[in-house]
Design a protein around this motif. Structure first.
Motif, PDB file in Angstrom:
ATOM      1  N   GLY A   1      -7.986   4.508  -0.973  1.00 49.98           N
ATOM      2  CA  GLY A   1      -8.223   3.167  -0.464  1.00 49.98           C
ATOM      3  C   GLY A   1      -9.662   2.723  -0.419  1.00 49.98           C
TER       4      GLY A   1
ATOM      5  N   SER B   1      -7.250  -1.708   2.513  1.00 49.48           N
ATOM      6  CA  SER B   1      -6.157  -0.785   2.847  1.00 49.48           C
ATOM      7  C   SER B   1      -6.574   0.291   3.840  1.00 49.48           C
ATOM      8  CB  SER B   1      -5.625  -0.123   1.572  1.00 49.48           C
ATOM      9  OG  SER B   1      -6.658   0.566   0.896  1.00 49.48           O
TER      10      SER B   1
ATOM     11  N   CYS C   1       0.830  -1.201   0.000  1.00 51.23           N
ATOM     12  CA  CYS C   1       0.000   0.000   0.000  1.00 51.23           C
ATOM     13  C   CYS C   1       0.870   1.258   0.000  1.00 51.23           C
ATOM     14  CB  CYS C   1      -0.927  -0.030   1.210  1.00 51.23           C
ATOM     15  SG  CYS C   1      -2.013   1.395   1.371  1.00 51.23           S
TER      16      CYS C   1
END
Length: 370
Positions: free
Chosen positions: A222, A226, A195
């Motif tokens: 996101g 995430s 991420c």
């Protein structure tokens, strides 16, 4: 009812099957968990694509969440009907949806709407529509950070596109949108590393925008996988969606997240066609079928192999048929809740084991009025 059987109905005989049950106490737990993780409601822009429901929207508003994200014009209209102050249509409007987006803005002036773009043609088309209707449209650039589904690569072309929006008299460049739904490693450390690596390009683009002399862009980043990482970043708005109802798929992949399944399928055994086979009333029309098997996580069968699904039927291999009768009710958490919700006109509300009402899935269709 056993204390650990939170899902079970005390009087199931009048509830049709299949139905999708929703548990408000668990929904509220998930809302509070989102807010706690994000350090406050101001850092959230939850997606409503999972639930498409006014009651859950209003509950989030009551908790101080005032920014929302949606996938369709119908979902955007539902949010406006609920008096949501700030709504992002996170699907680039094309074709007839461009005019519908303008109509939405005109019909609900108290809500601030924005949408996504990822190419010069759409920017030009929306700019022309905005000029024609004497409006200023709020736009985010949709960035492709590796999912390769939508968006523009965060490079010089994206910077040029942002500048084009910024200099248009009827368009306002609000910020950047980065969805990284492809990052689903069950190891949280690896998922965070992936991420962070994907997000570096977003930060670099942001720096170049500021160097150009433009206002600092708002970043929306996101989805649910995430969310634990983006929600800790400064000056980033996180936008989870599945977290409101959760499901067995994400629950299995991301056990470190403190979200609870808040929607459960209520089903019955339709038939025992041969030894070792059970048939439930959970066909394609009642349960999302794009996932590989297993497609549900049964809460009332300790074992069993899910074999086949057709329009109305769901077949399970089971080795202890003596205790299971035709008509017996069972409960299951979908592996993928989002498309499952869209198959139901309403969610059956369950509190303390009793049905207390229903929540309409108001935005399951393409159109409400706009």
């Amino acid at each position: 009812m056993k204390t650990d059987e939170w899902f079970r109905l005390k009087n199931p005989e009048k509830v049709i099957s299949p139905s999708l049950l929703v548990y408000p106490d668990r929904v509220m737990h998930n809302i509070r968990t989102m807010i706690t993780m994000a350090g406050g409601p101001e850092n959230l822009r939850p997606h409503i694509k999972t639930h498409k429901n006014a009651d859950i929207i209003k509950a989030q508003l009551d908790y101080g969440i005032n920014k929302f994200k949606c996938a369709t014009i119908a979902e955007a209209e539902l949010l406006a009907q609920c008096n949501a102050p700030d709504v992002l249509l996170a699907m680039q409007p094309v074709g007839a949806n461009r005019e519908r987006f303008i109509n939405l803005i005109q019909k609900f002036p108290k809500t601030v709407f924005s949408t996504l773009v990822d190419n010069p043609l759409t920017v030009k088309q929306l700019g022309n529509l905005a000029a024609k209707n004497k409006l200023q449209l709020n736009l985010y650039i949709d960035l492709n950070v590796g999912m390769n589904r939508t968006g523009i690569i965060p490079d010089d072309e994206a910077l040029k596109l942002y500048e084009t929006i910024s200099t248009h008299p009827h368009l306002l460049a609000v910020g950047l949108h980065a969805y990284d739904g492809h990052l689903r490693n069950p190891d949280a450390k690896i998922r965070k590393q992936n991420c962070d690596e994907a997000f570096e390009k977003v930060l670099h683009l942001k720096e170049n925008i500021i160097k150009m002399g433009l206002a600092e862009p708002v970043i929306i980043a996101g989805g649910s996988p995430s969310f634990p990482f983006h929600c800790r970043r400064k000056n980033v708005i996180a936008s989870p969606g599945t977290t409101l109802l959760w499901d067995a798929g994400y629950g299995d992949l991301f056990p470190e997240m403190d979200f609870l399944p808040a929607a459960v399928l209520f089903t019955r055994i339709l038939s025992k066609p041969k030894a070792g086979i059970l048939c439930f009333d959970l066909g394609h029309k009642s349960l999302a079928s794009e996932m590989p098997f297993p497609r549900v996580q049964f809460l009332t069968l300790e074992h069993g192999k899910q074999l086949k699904q057709s329009e109305e039927h769901f077949m399970v291999q089971y080795d202890d048929l003596k205790v299971l009768e035709v008509g017996e009710e069972h409960y299951a958490v979908p592996m993928h809740i989002c498309p499952t919700v869209a198959k139901y006109e309403e969610l059956i509300v369950v509190e303390d084991g009793k049905v207390t009402g229903n929540w309409k899935v108001a935005a399951r269709n393409q159109k409400i009025t706009v």
